[in-house]
Design a protein around this motif. Sequence first.
Motif, PDB file in Angstrom:
ATOM      1  N   SER A  35      42.000  44.629  43.630  1.00 46.39           N
ATOM      2  CA  SER A  35      43.012  45.759  43.160  1.00 46.39           C
ATOM      3  C   SER A  35      44.285  44.894  42.819  1.00 46.39           C
ATOM      4  CB  SER A  35      43.218  46.395  44.518  1.00 46.39           C
ATOM      5  OG  SER A  35      43.991  45.807  45.459  1.00 46.39           O
ATOM      6  N   GLU A  36      45.113  45.679  42.345  1.00 42.56           N
ATOM      7  CA  GLU A  36      46.447  45.175  41.795  1.00 42.56           C
ATOM      8  C   GLU A  36      47.198  44.240  42.904  1.00 42.56           C
ATOM      9  OE1 GLU A  36      48.738  47.432  38.726  1.00 42.56           O
ATOM     10  OE2 GLU A  36      47.379  49.025  39.726  1.00 42.56           O
ATOM     11  N   LYS A  37      47.067  44.905  44.138  1.00 41.04           N
ATOM     12  CA  LYS A  37      47.784  44.367  45.365  1.00 41.04           C
ATOM     13  C   LYS A  37      47.265  42.976  45.883  1.00 41.04           C
ATOM     14  CE  LYS A  37      50.223  48.379  46.493  1.00 41.04           C
ATOM     15  NZ  LYS A  37      50.702  49.408  47.706  1.00 41.04           N
ATOM     16  N   GLU A  38      45.671  42.739  45.443  1.00 40.22           N
ATOM     17  CA  GLU A  38      45.311  41.493  46.012  1.00 40.22           C
ATOM     18  C   GLU A  38      45.095  40.463  45.013  1.00 40.22           C
ATOM     19  OE1 GLU A  38      41.342  42.978  46.949  1.00 40.22           O
ATOM     20  OE2 GLU A  38      42.010  44.197  48.993  1.00 40.22           O
ATOM     21  N   LEU A  39      46.210  39.945  45.125  1.00 38.94           N
ATOM     22  CA  LEU A  39      46.329  38.506  43.934  1.00 38.94           C
ATOM     23  C   LEU A  39      45.762  37.394  44.720  1.00 38.94           C
ATOM     24  CD1 LEU A  39      50.165  39.333  42.654  1.00 38.94           C
ATOM     25  CD2 LEU A  39      47.981  39.811  41.632  1.00 38.94           C
ATOM     26  N   PRO A  40      45.307  36.488  43.851  1.00 38.27           N
ATOM     27  CA  PRO A  40      44.889  35.102  44.320  1.00 38.27           C
ATOM     28  C   PRO A  40      46.091  34.510  44.984  1.00 38.27           C
ATOM     29  CG  PRO A  40      44.726  35.021  42.185  1.00 38.27           C
ATOM     30  CD  PRO A  40      45.299  36.477  42.651  1.00 38.27           C
ATOM     31  N   GLY A  41      45.829  33.765  46.127  1.00 39.06           N
ATOM     32  CA  GLY A  41      46.676  32.662  46.410  1.00 39.06           C
ATOM     33  C   GLY A  41      46.647  31.292  45.636  1.00 39.06           C
ATOM     34  N   PHE A  42      47.275  30.313  45.623  1.00 40.75           N
ATOM     35  CA  PHE A  42      47.279  29.038  44.796  1.00 40.75           C
ATOM     36  C   PHE A  42      47.633  28.154  45.503  1.00 40.75           C
ATOM     37  CE2 PHE A  42      48.385  25.419  42.273  1.00 40.75           C
ATOM     38  CZ  PHE A  42      47.653  25.351  41.456  1.00 40.75           C
ATOM     39  N   ILE A  43      46.773  27.226  45.862  1.00 41.84           N
ATOM     40  CA  ILE A  43      46.807  25.831  46.758  1.00 41.84           C
ATOM     41  C   ILE A  43      46.903  24.715  45.800  1.00 41.84           C
ATOM     42  CG2 ILE A  43      46.393  24.597  48.730  1.00 41.84           C
ATOM     43  CD1 ILE A  43      44.718  27.002  49.691  1.00 41.84           C
ATOM     44  N   GLU A  90      44.228  34.869  34.056  1.00 42.96           N
ATOM     45  CA  GLU A  90      43.952  35.731  33.249  1.00 42.96           C
ATOM     46  C   GLU A  90      42.449  36.305  33.382  1.00 42.96           C
ATOM     47  OE1 GLU A  90      45.291  34.223  29.459  1.00 42.96           O
ATOM     48  OE2 GLU A  90      47.214  34.450  29.743  1.00 42.96           O
ATOM     49  N   GLN A  91      41.598  35.210  33.586  1.00 42.69           N
ATOM     50  CA  GLN A  91      39.876  35.427  33.700  1.00 42.69           C
ATOM     51  C   GLN A  91      39.951  36.136  35.140  1.00 42.69           C
ATOM     52  OE1 GLN A  91      37.570  31.936  33.965  1.00 42.69           O
ATOM     53  NE2 GLN A  91      36.062  32.860  35.346  1.00 42.69           N
ATOM     54  N   ILE A  92      40.520  35.886  36.060  1.00 39.91           N
ATOM     55  CA  ILE A  92      40.283  36.632  37.531  1.00 39.91           C
ATOM     56  C   ILE A  92      41.024  38.141  37.282  1.00 39.91           C
ATOM     57  CG2 ILE A  92      41.042  36.584  39.991  1.00 39.91           C
ATOM     58  CD1 ILE A  92      41.362  33.575  39.675  1.00 39.91           C
ATOM     59  N   GLU A  93      41.883  38.223  36.572  1.00 41.11           N
ATOM     60  CA  GLU A  93      42.368  39.576  36.252  1.00 41.11           C
ATOM     61  C   GLU A  93      41.629  40.376  35.408  1.00 41.11           C
ATOM     62  OE1 GLU A  93      46.425  38.732  34.612  1.00 41.11           O
ATOM     63  OE2 GLU A  93      47.109  39.662  36.203  1.00 41.11           O
ATOM     64  N   ALA A  94      40.704  39.877  34.581  1.00 43.08           N
ATOM     65  CA  ALA A  94      39.921  40.428  33.727  1.00 43.08           C
ATOM     66  C   ALA A  94      38.750  40.883  34.552  1.00 43.08           C
ATOM     67  CB  ALA A  94      39.498  39.672  32.524  1.00 43.08           C
ATOM     68  N   GLU A  95      38.263  40.167  35.428  1.00 48.06           N
ATOM     69  CA  GLU A  95      37.142  40.328  36.270  1.00 48.06           C
ATOM     70  C   GLU A  95      37.389  41.430  37.268  1.00 48.06           C
ATOM     71  OE1 GLU A  95      36.367  36.825  38.598  1.00 48.06           O
ATOM     72  OE2 GLU A  95      35.306  35.537  36.514  1.00 48.06           O
ATOM     73  N   GLY A  96      38.748  41.540  37.540  1.00 41.86           N
ATOM     74  CA  GLY A  96      39.226  42.833  38.051  1.00 41.86           C
ATOM     75  C   GLY A  96      38.777  42.889  39.565  1.00 41.86           C
TER      76      GLY A  96
END
Length: 124
Positions: A2-10, A118-124
């Motif tokens: 969902s929009e609120k579940e953004l990935p983290g970046f390490i 961008e790919q992750i966002e497109a996968e939804g």
Amino acid sequence: MSEKELPGFIMCVCTGKCPGFQSMDIWDFINQVRIELPVEYGFIHPQLCEEDGDRFLADYLKAHRKVIIGACAPNMQRKMFKQAFKDAGLDIEKDAYMLDIRDMTNEAAFKKVEELVEQIEAEG
């Protein structure tokens, strides 16, 4: 996701002395990622493959958030982190996105991360 579940970046920097990161200003890079990309947060870990990295991943993965790891070769990351994801009830193939960002400039590494986000966002 969902929009609120953004990935983290390490970002793992192999103690900060790995020659693979000498072309990059790691502090400018991580700040650009966390400010300009839709990630929940971005941070640097000195060496995820060490014991404290194992402990960190065990705690971090409790959130069940997808994570992007910018570090060494993805096949090495899978070998090193597979058990941590399994122990957390996650699937490393679905919940982790691993990028090799060694030997890149800030601009090249940022573009690689940006394309993946961008790919992750497109996968939804």
